[in-house]
Design a protein around this motif. Structure first.
Motif, mmCIF file in Angstrom:
data_model
loop_
_atom_site.group_PDB
_atom_site.id
_atom_site.type_symbol
_atom_site.label_atom_id
_atom_site.label_comp_id
_atom_site.label_asym_id
_atom_site.label_seq_id
_atom_site.Cartn_x
_atom_site.Cartn_y
_atom_site.Cartn_z
ATOM 1 N N CYS A 72 -0.999 41.479 -3.503
ATOM 2 C CA CYS A 72 -2.018 40.591 -4.055
ATOM 3 C C CYS A 72 -2.736 39.888 -2.904
ATOM 4 O O CYS A 72 -2.084 39.295 -2.029
ATOM 5 N N HIS A 74 -4.138 37.210 -2.863
ATOM 6 C CA HIS A 74 -4.015 35.754 -2.915
ATOM 7 C C HIS A 74 -2.847 35.271 -2.048
ATOM 8 O O HIS A 74 -3.051 34.625 -1.025
ATOM 9 N N ARG A 75 -1.605 35.620 -2.418
ATOM 10 C CA ARG A 75 -0.454 35.172 -1.640
ATOM 11 C C ARG A 75 0.548 36.281 -1.366
ATOM 12 O O ARG A 75 1.720 36.023 -1.142
ATOM 13 N N GLY A 76 0.048 37.521 -1.407
ATOM 14 C CA GLY A 76 0.850 38.619 -0.893
ATOM 15 C C GLY A 76 2.024 39.066 -1.737
ATOM 16 O O GLY A 76 2.965 39.679 -1.223
ATOM 17 N N VAL A 77 1.997 38.783 -3.042
ATOM 18 C CA VAL A 77 3.066 39.278 -3.913
ATOM 19 C C VAL A 77 2.733 40.718 -4.327
ATOM 20 O O VAL A 77 1.569 41.032 -4.586
ATOM 21 N N CYS A 91 -1.127 39.688 -11.646
ATOM 22 C CA CYS A 91 -0.134 39.357 -10.630
ATOM 23 C C CYS A 91 0.936 38.448 -11.233
ATOM 24 O O CYS A 91 0.651 37.555 -12.039
ATOM 25 N N TYR A 93 2.578 36.091 -9.855
ATOM 26 C CA TYR A 93 2.722 34.747 -9.288
ATOM 27 C C TYR A 93 1.754 33.748 -9.934
ATOM 28 O O TYR A 93 2.175 32.758 -10.542
ATOM 29 N N HIS A 94 0.439 34.009 -9.843
ATOM 30 C CA HIS A 94 -0.536 33.065 -10.401
ATOM 31 C C HIS A 94 -1.444 33.717 -11.445
ATOM 32 O O HIS A 94 -2.459 33.143 -11.826
ATOM 33 N N GLY A 95 -1.094 34.953 -11.824
ATOM 34 C CA GLY A 95 -1.776 35.586 -12.943
ATOM 35 C C GLY A 95 -3.169 36.118 -12.669
ATOM 36 O O GLY A 95 -3.890 36.465 -13.613
ATOM 37 N N PHE A 96 -3.588 36.203 -11.413
ATOM 38 C CA PHE A 96 -4.897 36.797 -11.131
ATOM 39 C C PHE A 96 -4.898 38.208 -11.704
ATOM 40 O O PHE A 96 -3.908 38.928 -11.583
HETATM 41 S S1 FES Z 1 0.005 35.715 -5.300
HETATM 42 FE FE1 FES Z 1 -0.983 36.953 -6.730
HETATM 43 S S2 FES Z 1 -2.048 35.565 -7.953
HETATM 44 FE FE2 FES Z 1 -1.212 34.333 -6.417
#
Ligand code: FES
Ligand SMILES: [Fe+2]
Length: 351
Positions: A72, A74-77, A91, A93-96
């Protein structure tokens, strides 16, 4: 057959963070097409796969299939930890949410804000062929050089997609085993071969634009042992191998009564030390017999090979002809190593 090309010119895979290949070899292999999944295993959930040490996510976005970095922005998940609905993947983690062509289509924390393009995924082409999803990390073409499979589109043939098999060994060693005709009488005696018939009649190889081919005639039958009384004394079995470098070989076996069985051995290089072996098949006989029998037989044959491929040393395929000893029966393996050298490949492995 459907084609979904998702790559933008900028989508060039950087070198993976963890490399088991030599950089020069990786750069060559990354320009080739490799299968990464069965089409039928891709449902709504995103699928995590690895190709050439690169973690990838595969997901459905409506009619298209997306292959992207499993990361991702955003934060690499890993996106393969997330959820999919057949149109997008979310995603964990934060649902993007990400949709067609890897575009970020939703940021739940800011539903009314414009979405920066930096949140789009880095994608690669996805081409469906032979029931497999093929991709290329550094595409220069459109998938036209995905190896052909004889008879796959022939209505007289049944198409079969065996489950993939994971092997803790190098793809080159596995492919070389598939084209090796001298091991049948020692390795495949519980499945199709005859331990009393180890002699390898002479055969030749022919160079082709993609690699080489070989027609091998012998009396080694291909019926499952114990399953059939359809042996045909005196029948000359023809095995027609077509090798497409780097890691695909198709074998067309000529059975009695104009029967044909085609097996594609498509070895996907997960890393230099791991291989996911895909095996689409087609045949023009026994078309009404249960598919599970084909899956089971194929698995037994490849399991017979697996222990040897995983034990071979060195783990890579020595392309320098002076490094291993060769006999006449090894013409195919010599041609294979030469074809890999011609591609510019060298050592394959890091230490
Ligand atoms: S790490 Fe994927 S939405 Fe934040
Ligand atoms: Fe084998």
């Amino acid at each position: 057959m459907t084609t979904a090309t998702c790559a933008r010119p900028a989508d060039i895979h950087p070198l993976p963070r963890t490399m088991t290949f030599e950089v020069d070899d990786w750069n060559i292999l990354a320009r080739c097409w490799h299968p990464v999944a069965l089409v039928r295993e891709l449902g709504d959930r995103p699928l995590g796969v690895t190709l050439l040490d690169a973690p990838l996510v595969v997901y459905r976005a409506g009619d298209s299939i997306v292959v992207a970095d499993d990361l991702c922005p955003h934060r690499g998940v890993p996106l393969s930890m997330g959820k999919g609905d057949g149109q997008t993947v979310a995603c964990a983690y934060h649902g993007f949410r990400f949709g067609e062509k890897g575009r970020c289509v939703k940021v739940p924390a800011h539903p009314d804000s414009a979405i920066p393009s930096k949140l789009n995924l880095r994608t690669y082409p996805a081409v469906e062929r032979y029931g497999l999803i093929w991709t290329c990390l550094r595409p220069e073409g459109d998938g036209a050089d995905i190896p052909p499979m004889p008879h796959w589109n022939d209505p007289a043939f049944q198409q079969i997609n065996c489950p993939w098999i994971d092997i803790a060994g190098f793809a080159g060693r596995q492919v070389e085993g598939f084209i090796d005709v001298a091991h049948f009488a020692f390795v495949h005696t519980d499945t199709f071969a005859d331990p009393e018939n180890p002699v390898v009649p002479p055969y030749r190889t022919r160079i082709t634009p993609d690699g080489f081919e070989a027609e091998y005639r012998s009396s080694v039958g291909n019926y499952p042992i114990g399953k059939s009384d359809r042996g045909r004394p005196g029948f000359e079995w023809l095995r027609h191998f077509r090798v497409h470098v780097p890691f695909t070989a198709t074998l067309e076996i000529h059975f009695p009564d104009n029967g044909r069985l085609v097996i594609m051995n498509a070895a996907s290089p997960v890393s230099a030390r791991k291989t996911r072996m895909f095996a689409p098949m087609c045949r023009n006989f026994d078309k009404d017999l249960p598919l599970q029998d084909v899956y089971d037989f194929n698995l037994r044959v490849f399991e017979e090979d697996r222990a040897l491929v995983e034990a071979q040393k060195p783990e890579n395929l020595p392309l320098d002809p002076t490094l291993e000893a060769h006999v006449m029966a090894d013409r195919s393996s010599i041609a294979y190593r030469r074809a890999l050298r011609t591609m510019g490949l060298s050592q394959f492995f890091t230490a």
